[in-house]
Design an enzyme around this catalytic site. Sequence first.
Site, PDB file in Angstrom:
ATOM      1  N   HIS A 158      33.078  23.987  -8.645  1.00 26.20           N
ATOM      2  CA  HIS A 158      32.342  25.133  -9.202  1.00 26.20           C
ATOM      3  C   HIS A 158      33.152  26.439  -9.215  1.00 26.20           C
ATOM      4  O   HIS A 158      32.642  27.500  -8.856  1.00 26.20           O
ATOM      5  CB  HIS A 158      31.036  25.344  -8.423  1.00 26.20           C
ATOM      6  N   HIS A 196      23.379  26.763 -12.592  1.00 28.87           N
ATOM      7  CA  HIS A 196      23.088  25.869 -11.473  1.00 28.87           C
ATOM      8  C   HIS A 196      21.677  26.110 -10.913  1.00 28.87           C
ATOM      9  O   HIS A 196      21.492  26.171  -9.695  1.00 28.87           O
ATOM     10  CB  HIS A 196      24.146  26.063 -10.385  1.00 28.87           C
ATOM     11  N   GLU A 230      22.594  20.331 -14.955  1.00 24.93           N
ATOM     12  CA  GLU A 230      23.690  21.230 -15.304  1.00 24.93           C
ATOM     13  C   GLU A 230      24.375  20.712 -16.563  1.00 24.93           C
ATOM     14  O   GLU A 230      25.075  19.700 -16.521  1.00 24.93           O
ATOM     15  CB  GLU A 230      24.688  21.301 -14.153  1.00 24.93           C
TER      16      GLU A 230
HETATM   17  C1  BGC Z   1      27.328  19.049  -7.433  1.00 21.12           C
HETATM   18  C2  BGC Z   1      26.995  18.628  -6.040  1.00 21.12           C
HETATM   19  C3  BGC Z   1      27.050  19.845  -5.166  1.00 21.12           C
HETATM   20  C4  BGC Z   1      26.061  20.841  -5.691  1.00 21.12           C
HETATM   21  C5  BGC Z   1      26.030  22.104  -4.900  1.00 21.12           C
HETATM   22  C6  BGC Z   1      26.304  20.043  -7.874  1.00 21.12           C
HETATM   23  O1  BGC Z   1      26.599  20.482  -9.146  1.00 21.12           O
HETATM   24  O2  BGC Z   1      27.388  17.983  -8.332  1.00 21.12           O
HETATM   25  O3  BGC Z   1      27.892  17.637  -5.594  1.00 21.12           O
HETATM   26  O4  BGC Z   1      26.763  19.516  -3.842  1.00 21.12           O
HETATM   27  O5  BGC Z   1      26.375  21.145  -7.002  1.00 21.12           O
HETATM   28  O6  BGC Z   1      27.269  22.582  -4.681  1.00 21.12           O
END
Ligand code: BGC
Length: 386
Positions: free
Chosen positions: A147, A220, A351
């Site tokens: 991310h 998110h 997402e």
């Molecule tokens: C990911 C997860 C992660 C979460 C929070 C999601 O987009 O796929 O693996 O734990 O985000 O970070």
Amino acid sequence: MKHLAGYTMAPLVAAALMLASCGNNDNKTASTEKTDSAAAAKAGITRADWGETDGKKVALYTLTNKNGVQVKISNYGGTITSFLAPDKTGKIQNIVLGFDSLAGYLAKPPYFGATIGRYGNRIGNATFKLNGTAYKLAANNGKNHLHGGIKGFDKQVWDADATVDSVSSLTLHYVSKDGEEGYPGTLTVAVRFTLDDDNALQIDYTATTDKATVLNLTNHSYWNISGDAGNVILDEKLQLNADHYTPVDTSLITTGEIKAVKGTPFDFTTAEKIGARIGQVPGGYDHNFVLNRKDSSMQLAATVTDSISGRKLEVFTTEPGLQFYTGNFLDGTIKTPAGVAIQQHAALCLETQHYPDSPNKPNFPSVVLEPGKQYHTVTKYKISAQ
Ligand code: BGC
């Protein structure tokens, strides 16, 4: 025609147009359109001071439509902090996880409601090669990059413009410096949030760069459309327009394979209870689905329904993929503003994105943005109840 951050807006009836600029330094209320109905009288955007971080002012914007649906967005992280929507009886509840103060976000929750960049999801070994040069990114998820890194777009203070035209829009701007978190190129990003009177929040992402780079912007939000974060989402039903998904290794890096969902617990081609087969997926769902599509037009990707509240969430996108994440790492340590412990599976994320680790997977759709080209993706979250 009004041009805002590179977009051409539809012509507007002059009498209906009330444009208010809400820069970071003022604290005025953006105008509302004048109409007869009480609900519509409140429609529009307001801005409130929401503290300060990194020496920059943070604001909370409230977008309200004529049905009373209300979305709050902060320029800290481009974060959707709440989404108030009616259930089948008209009861208004918040359907996303979030906090009512900046402090909640500064404590680094797992990306609640945030705009993610430069790269949504993981890049394996926090490295990739582009045009013959190897780039080393910040590793913030074991040896992988997740991310956008240690201080991704979700932890930056964005600049804001709020407008009220025929619809309410908030555009956030951020310039990511060459080398930030290891990425090449100065990237200029705009994210526009528009709440319409069909109860849909549309998010338009645009970006340009001065050097070839990779990017994959997403939102998110953690949805719990029951409106009660004390409920888990396992009884909600999900339908995905995806015949394939991208399997992952033990560190959640895509293997490169594109696998059919048929006959697996990943088959949501018809509506299924989320909890029905989750026990067969080690750790829970945290996978990218390959959306069925013939072209890159906006199309329905996902539908979630909750039988108790009667709410339905539909996700439309121009993106090729969607990460379905069932809040597997939530463990009760974070509390909602009402004091409810946010337990595992208390919410789900949808997402819209390119596939994880695409920079290292030549068979996946490209995530490269070249100078002179414009990145533009659109995702819409529409809520209804019956
Ligand atoms: C990911 C997860 C992660 C979460 C929070 C999601 O987009 O796929 O693996 O734990 O985000 O970070």
